[in-house]
Design a protein around this motif. Structure first.
Motif: not given
Lengths: 215, 177
Positions: A12-21, A145-154, A156-163
Motif C-alpha cells: 500500500l505504501i508503494r502504491l501511494l508512492h507510485v500514485l504520487y509520482l 488490449t492495452c488495459i491488462p498491459l498498462c495495469v501490469i506495467a503499473f 511492476f512499478k509498485v512492486i519494484g520490478i521495473r519503472w
C-alpha cells in the motif's frame, strides 16, 4: 499473519508512492534509449499509432515491442511495414523491433459477462509477455488490449520490478466521451500522461492534455 | 491515337464500408432514387466496396440510363479508389474519414445505427458541424445527396502529432529538438 500484514502494508505504501509520482517527470541527466512497448489495435488505432511514431525519434525509443490482439491480422503487418521503412530510410541501423500477439480481453460486441473470464485469460498472457519485455515506456491509444498491459506495467512499478512511463492518447474518434480503456486509465490514474484530441474531452477530464487532432 | 481519355470523363462515386458489414448502406445506395439523384448530378460510376456485408447490389454497365454500378468486397488499399473518386460515401470509421479528408475529396459519412454504443457518430457529427463533410443515416442518405452543396465544404487541415511528441520527450527528459 504478521508477514502478510507487513507485505500488504508495504504494498500500500508503494502504491501511494507510485500514485504520487504518476505524471511527474523523472528527468535524467543524459537519458538513455528506453525500451518501448507499443500497443496496436484494430480499426483506426494502429493508423493513429503509426502517425504518432513517425514524429518520435526512434533512437530514443528502442528496442521496440509491438503487441496486437491475436485476432487482429493487419496491425502487426502495418507495424512491420513501418519498421521496414525506417530501415530503408536509414533512420535506424539495425532492426530492434519485435512483434507479438496477445489474447484479447474482449471482442467487439462481446457480452460484458463473458468478458470477465476472457479478460482474466488475457491478463495472464499479458503478465507472461510483460515479464519478458519489462518496458520502460508504454504507448497506447485505446484498444482493450492495452488495459491488462498498462495495469501490469503499473503493478511492476509498485512492486519494484521495473519503472515505466505510461502514455495514453485517446483516439481522434472520441470527441465527447472517453473510450472504456481511456476511462479506466484516467480514473485509476495509471497513465502518466493522458492526451485527448478534442477540447470537449479536456473540459470534462481536466487532468488530460488537449493536443488537438493528430490525424 | 486512341479514343477519348475515358478516365477524365468518369465521375466516380466511391462507397466504402471498410472492414465492416453495413448492408443498410449498400442497400440504400442500390435504390433507384439514390442512383437517379447521383446520375442527375453528373456522376457516371458508382463503385461499392461492400466489406463483410452479405447484400449484393445489382451491377450494371449503365445501359438503363443510370450510372454504372460495380462492387467488390475488399481491396488491400482503397487509396487508389479514393484518389480517383469525385465523391466518397463512407461508413463512419475514423480511418476512412481521415484518409478521404486528407485527399481533399468531398465526403458523405453514413452512420451505422445498428452498432451498439455508437461513438462513431460523435466524430462524424463534429466534423459535419465544422463543415468538413456531410453526415447521414442510411434513411437520410437520399435527402442529403439531394440537398448537398459540395462547394460549401471546408477543406480539412491535416493534424499534427508533434505536440504530443514534444510533451512525451519532455516528460522523459529528452532534450527538445
Amino acid at each position: 499473519m504478521a508477514i502478510i500484514a507487513t507485505s500488504v502494508a508495504i504494498f500500500l505504501i508503494r502504491l501511494l508512492h507510485v500514485l504520487y509520482l504518476t505524471g511527474k517527470s523523472r528527468r535524467l541527466k543524459s537519458p538513455q534509449p528506453l525500451s518501448t512497448l507499443i500497443v496496436l489495435g484494430s480499426g483506426g488505432h494502429t493508423a493513429e499509432m503509426m502517425n504518432l511514431l513517425s514524429v518520435l525519434q526512434m533512437d530514443r525509443f528502442t528496442p521496440r515491442f509491438y503487441i496486437a490482439a491475436a485476432t487482429d491480422n493487419m496491425s502487426l503487418q502495418k507495424a512491420r511495414v513501418f519498421e521496414d521503412s525506417l530501415l530503408h530510410k536509414k533512420v535506424i541501423k539495425g532492426s530492434s523491433a519485435q512483434f507479438m500477439q496477445i489474447y484479447r480481453s474482449r471482442e467487439v460486441g462481446q457480452s460484458y459477462v463473458t468478458s470477465v473470464w476472457t479478460t482474466l485469460l488475457a491478463t495472464t498472457h499479458a503478465l507472461w509477455l510483460m515479464v519478458k519485455i519489462r518496458p520502460q515506456v508504454v504507448l497506447c491509444n485505446g484498444p482493450g488490449t492495452c488495459i491488462p498491459l498498462c495495469v501490469i506495467a503499473f503493478l511492476f512499478k509498485v512492486i519494484g520490478i521495473r519503472w515505466s512511463s505510461i502514455f495514453y492518447v485517446e483516439s481522434i474518434a472520441r470527441v465527447k466521451r472517453l473510450s472504456l480503456s481511456g476511462l479506466l486509465l484516467y480514473k485509476l490514474c495509471i497513465a502518466d500522461q493522458f492526451f485527448v484530441q478534442w477540447p470537449q474531452l479536456q473540459r470534462k477530464y481536466p487532468r488530460a492534455h488537449y493536443v488537438g487532432c493528430l490525424m | 491515337m486512341g479514343g477519348t481519355d475515358s478516365v477524365s470523363l468518369k465521375r466516380i462515386v466511391f462507397l466504402t464500408v471498410g472492414t465492416t458489414s453495413f448492408d443498410a448502406l449498400v442497400k440504400v445506395a442500390d435504390t433507384l432514387e439514390v442512383k437517379q439523384e447521383l446520375t442527375r448530378r453528373g456522376y457516371t460510376h458508382l463503385l461499392i466496396q461492400m466489406g463483410r456485408g452479405t447484400y449484393l447490389p445489382a451491377e450494371s454497365i449503365g445501359e438503363d440510363g443510370l450510372l454504372a454500378v460495380d462492387c467488390f468486397t475488399f481491396s488491400s488499399s482503397i487509396a487508389d479508389h479514393l484518389s480517383s473518386a469525385s465523391l466518397v460515401i463512407s461508413h463512419a470509421g475514423s480511418g476512412s474519414i481521415f484518409e478521404t479528408l486528407r485527399l481533399g475529396k468531398p465526403l458523405i459519412v453514413v452512420v451505422n445505427e445498428d452498432l451498439m454504443d455508437n461513438h462513431q457518430s460523435e466524430l462524424a457529427e463534429e466534423l459535419a458541424d465544422r463543415k468538413h463533410l456531410y453526415c447521414a443515416h442510411p434513411q437520410s442518405l437520399h435527402q442529403v445527396i439531394v440537398g448537398m452543396d459540395l462547394k460549401s465544404l471546408l477543406p480539412y487541415q491535416p493534424g499534427d502529432a508533434t505536440p504530443v511528441a514534444k510533451l512525451i520527450n519532455r516528460f522523459l527528459g529528452f532534450p527538445d529538438d
